[in-house]
Design a protein around this motif. Structure first.
Motif, PDB file in Angstrom:
ATOM      1  N   LYS A 102       0.799  -1.225   0.000  1.00 40.42           N
ATOM      2  CA  LYS A 102       0.000   0.000   0.000  1.00 40.42           C
ATOM      3  C   LYS A 102       0.834   1.278   0.000  1.00 40.42           C
ATOM      4  O   LYS A 102       0.375   2.308  -0.493  1.00 40.42           O
ATOM      5  N   ALA A 103       2.035   1.259   0.581  1.00 38.35           N
ATOM      6  CA  ALA A 103       2.794   2.504   0.722  1.00 38.35           C
ATOM      7  C   ALA A 103       4.280   2.208   0.746  1.00 38.35           C
ATOM      8  O   ALA A 103       4.711   1.094   1.092  1.00 38.35           O
TER       9      ALA A 103
ATOM     10  N   SER B 155      19.598   5.178   1.168  1.00 42.73           N
ATOM     11  CA  SER B 155      20.162   3.828   1.195  1.00 42.73           C
ATOM     12  C   SER B 155      19.112   2.734   1.343  1.00 42.73           C
ATOM     13  O   SER B 155      19.255   1.652   0.768  1.00 42.73           O
ATOM     14  N   PHE B 156      18.068   2.991   2.113  1.00 42.76           N
ATOM     15  CA  PHE B 156      17.073   1.937   2.295  1.00 42.76           C
ATOM     16  C   PHE B 156      15.697   2.544   2.484  1.00 42.76           C
ATOM     17  O   PHE B 156      15.536   3.702   2.866  1.00 42.76           O
ATOM     18  N   GLY B 157      14.687   1.718   2.190  1.00 46.28           N
ATOM     19  CA  GLY B 157      13.305   2.157   2.328  1.00 46.28           C
ATOM     20  C   GLY B 157      12.450   1.090   2.977  1.00 46.28           C
ATOM     21  O   GLY B 157      12.885  -0.041   3.203  1.00 46.28           O
ATOM     22  N   ILE B 158      11.216   1.469   3.273  1.00 43.69           N
ATOM     23  CA  ILE B 158      10.246   0.577   3.899  1.00 43.69           C
ATOM     24  C   ILE B 158       8.976   0.577   3.055  1.00 43.69           C
ATOM     25  O   ILE B 158       8.455   1.636   2.702  1.00 43.69           O
ATOM     26  N   ALA B 159       8.480  -0.609   2.730  1.00 41.32           N
ATOM     27  CA  ALA B 159       7.181  -0.761   2.081  1.00 41.32           C
ATOM     28  C   ALA B 159       6.272  -1.534   3.022  1.00 41.32           C
ATOM     29  O   ALA B 159       6.701  -2.487   3.683  1.00 41.32           O
TER      30      ALA B 159
ATOM     31  N   GLY C 222      -0.259  -6.466   8.016  1.00 42.81           N
ATOM     32  CA  GLY C 222       0.905  -6.055   8.801  1.00 42.81           C
ATOM     33  C   GLY C 222       2.233  -6.328   8.135  1.00 42.81           C
ATOM     34  O   GLY C 222       3.277  -6.310   8.798  1.00 42.81           O
ATOM     35  N   ARG C 223       2.255  -6.538   6.839  1.00 39.46           N
ATOM     36  CA  ARG C 223       3.511  -6.855   6.147  1.00 39.46           C
ATOM     37  C   ARG C 223       4.399  -5.615   6.059  1.00 39.46           C
ATOM     38  O   ARG C 223       3.965  -4.547   5.633  1.00 39.46           O
ATOM     39  N   ILE C 224       5.672  -5.753   6.446  1.00 37.08           N
ATOM     40  CA  ILE C 224       6.665  -4.694   6.369  1.00 37.08           C
ATOM     41  C   ILE C 224       7.889  -5.235   5.642  1.00 37.08           C
ATOM     42  O   ILE C 224       8.429  -6.261   6.018  1.00 37.08           O
ATOM     43  N   ILE C 225       8.305  -4.550   4.591  1.00 37.29           N
ATOM     44  CA  ILE C 225       9.430  -5.002   3.769  1.00 37.29           C
ATOM     45  C   ILE C 225      10.500  -3.919   3.760  1.00 37.29           C
ATOM     46  O   ILE C 225      10.206  -2.746   3.530  1.00 37.29           O
ATOM     47  N   LYS C 226      11.727  -4.317   4.010  1.00 38.44           N
ATOM     48  CA  LYS C 226      12.855  -3.398   3.929  1.00 38.44           C
ATOM     49  C   LYS C 226      13.519  -3.530   2.566  1.00 38.44           C
ATOM     50  O   LYS C 226      13.752  -4.630   2.074  1.00 38.44           O
TER      51      LYS C 226
END
Length: 262
Positions: free
Chosen positions: A238-239, A246-250, A255-259
């Protein structure tokens, strides 16, 4: 999280229900718009969200829809009033003292605000149903740059005053458009069969788009996009945000969180 997303801790807040818009001016001070049945109320916190107090703002019959601060002192609230079926107007209230006092600004007709983006302290954009408007004076005045007769702008992102993107939702689908002339003309990019949900650029050239089941990357200001290589199966993203280059979060459903390492 306080370690760049490596670990996450659950916290308990006495937050207002049904938060629709949230903005923090620093690590401890923030504002939220809460939808409470027929009323929408602005709250503020001065202790990192542990407690919230109602903000008294004289906005008449208008409902607060969106709140944003371009720096710790300058901010605005976009409010809306329904004039009748298909007829509505937006009024902007601004603050220059961190939300202590608010002043009534100008009206924007036929715009339902849903997303905001600032490229610096002074210049920003509000978009939603009806089109896109722009300010160059920290929200004191607004001018329409794009008019839309259908769909809702879910996200708007400008890299500078000329180059920008927006995601237009029409029904259950959404399409990505880009401009190089400040919103005078727009062209569609990425496949129209991909449902786009959010966009973020880490510099003038490199950006990311999340769809329901993939992440796409551009390194040429959106001219071409490639699927970002992922070693996991994802659904319902969703976002996406990058706290640094250097890094991001999706984040997404369930509750899925991806680095993401850039």
């Amino acid at each position: 999280t306080i370690d760049g997303g490596l670990t996450w801790n659950s916290i308990t807040m006495s937050a207002p229900p049904n938060i629709e818009s949230l903005c923090f001016t620093n690590k401890i001070n923030g504002f939220a718009i809460s939808n409470q049945q027929s009323d929408k109320i602005v709250y503020s916190t001065k202790n990192n969200g542990k407690t919230w107090n109602k903000v008294n703002i004289d906005i008449g019959y208008y409902n607060p829809e969106l709140i944003y601060f371009s720096n710790k002192l300058s901010g605005f609230i976009a409010t809306q009033f329904n004039l009748g079926p298909g007829q509505f107007t937006t009024k902007i209230f601004t603050t220059k003292d961190g939300g202590t006092t608010w002043n009534e600004g100008n009206k924007i007709y036929q715009l339902t605000p849903s997303t905001v983006n600032f490229i610096n302290d002074s210049t920003g954009f509000i978009a939603g149903q009806g089109g896109i408007v722009m300010t160059k004076d920290r929200g004191q005045s607004w001018q329409q740059i794009t008019k839309l007769n259908s769909g809702i702008v879910r996200h708007v992102l400008f890299i500078n005053e000329k180059q920008g993107f927006f995601i237009l939702g029409v029904g259950d689908m959404s399409n990505l458009y880009f401009t190089t002339d400040g919103g005078a003309t727009w062209d569609e990019c990425l496949s129209k069969y991909i449902n786009k949900n959010d966009i973020f650029f880490i510099n003038n050239n490199t950006g990311y788009v999340v769809s329901d089941d993939n992440i796409f990357k551009t390194e040429d200001r959106g001219k071409t996009w490639i699927a970002f290589p992922l070693n996991i199966q994802i659904r319902g993203l969703k976002a996406i945000k990058f706290p640094n280059k250097s890094f991001g979060i999706a984040v997404g459903d369930y509750g899925r969180i991806i680095k993401i390492n850039n």
